[in-house]
Design a protein around this motif. Structure first.
Motif, mmCIF file in Angstrom:
data_model
loop_
_atom_site.group_PDB
_atom_site.id
_atom_site.type_symbol
_atom_site.label_atom_id
_atom_site.label_comp_id
_atom_site.label_asym_id
_atom_site.label_seq_id
_atom_site.Cartn_x
_atom_site.Cartn_y
_atom_site.Cartn_z
ATOM 1 N N ILE A 68 0.670 -1.154 -0.011
ATOM 2 C CA ILE A 68 0.027 0.100 -0.150
ATOM 3 C C ILE A 68 0.765 1.175 0.234
ATOM 4 N N LEU A 72 0.969 4.262 -2.794
ATOM 5 C CA LEU A 72 0.855 5.692 -2.601
ATOM 6 C C LEU A 72 2.009 6.374 -3.105
ATOM 7 N N ARG A 76 1.743 9.393 -5.995
ATOM 8 C CA ARG A 76 2.279 10.641 -5.976
ATOM 9 C C ARG A 76 3.177 10.900 -6.932
ATOM 10 N N TYR A 82 -6.713 11.954 -6.394
ATOM 11 C CA TYR A 82 -7.157 11.307 -5.006
ATOM 12 C C TYR A 82 -6.636 10.195 -4.603
ATOM 13 N N ILE A 83 -5.905 9.394 -5.149
ATOM 14 C CA ILE A 83 -4.818 8.599 -4.633
ATOM 15 C C ILE A 83 -3.616 9.237 -4.188
ATOM 16 N N SER A 84 -3.302 10.280 -4.755
ATOM 17 C CA SER A 84 -2.144 10.815 -4.345
ATOM 18 C C SER A 84 -2.312 11.829 -3.054
ATOM 19 N N ARG A 86 -2.741 13.424 0.395
ATOM 20 C CA ARG A 86 -1.885 13.618 1.531
ATOM 21 C C ARG A 86 -2.427 12.885 2.676
ATOM 22 N N TRP A 88 -4.142 9.984 2.593
ATOM 23 C CA TRP A 88 -4.150 8.695 2.733
ATOM 24 C C TRP A 88 -2.947 8.303 3.404
ATOM 25 N N TRP A 89 -1.764 9.111 3.503
ATOM 26 C CA TRP A 89 -0.553 8.932 3.920
ATOM 27 C C TRP A 89 -0.811 8.969 5.645
ATOM 28 N N VAL A 91 -3.700 8.353 7.216
ATOM 29 C CA VAL A 91 -4.660 6.927 7.385
ATOM 30 C C VAL A 91 -3.281 6.039 7.294
ATOM 31 N N TRP A 92 -2.703 5.782 6.434
ATOM 32 C CA TRP A 92 -1.601 4.809 6.121
ATOM 33 C C TRP A 92 -0.740 5.009 7.646
ATOM 34 N N CYS A 95 -2.712 3.653 10.931
ATOM 35 C CA CYS A 95 -3.009 2.099 10.920
ATOM 36 C C CYS A 95 -1.912 1.356 11.346
#
Length: 134
Positions: A68, A72, A76, A82-84, A86, A88-89, A91-92, A95
């Motif tokens: 994952i 990401l 980037r 949307y996938i790139s 910040r 999501w980082w 959240v990553w 987690c």
């Protein structure tokens, strides 16, 4: 408010693969994937069943967090919107931190080793009365 738009901006400025940040993240995520194979081999050699049971999910977790993270980082660098983001980082990392916290707590709570009991040899024991059999 400006901080939220910084985190949730759907298309942050693209950084190339020559950026030291991208190179570091790619190296760390690739190291996680390699660590999953190392952990899998290490688990096969374990003799302690408790440690073996507690470390069951470590290899698959390293694989998934590594893959994952690679996704990401590549999104980037390739400027995929949307996938790139910040976010999501964030959240990553959250987690990963939560998983590490739970694993450390479980390991501290459940890890033990059986210590062999040594019964002391008492020379008086052969002269003491025994339990009667029914």
């Amino acid at each position: 408010m400006q901080y939220l738009s910084y985190i949730f901006w759907p298309r942050p400025p693209a950084t190339g693969y020559d950026s030291p940040k991208i190179q570091l993240v790619l190296a760390l995520c690739f190291a996680l994937v390699v660590a999953s194979f190392v952990i899998k081999r290490w688990r096969r050699k374990l003799k302690n069943p408790v440690t073996k049971k507690l470390s069951r999910s470590w290899a698959s977790a390293c694989t998934w967090f590594g893959l994952i993270g690679l996704l990401l980082a590549v999104s980037r660098a390739e400027d995929i919107s949307y996938i790139s983001m910040r976010f999501w980082w964030v959240v990553w990392v959250a987690c990963l931190a939560f998983y590490l916290y739970v694993q450390v707590r479980l390991f501290k709570a459940r890890h033990y080793e059986k210590i062999p009991m040594e019964t002391p040899e008492d020379p008086r024991e052969k002269y003491l009365p025994k339990r009667k059999r029914k």
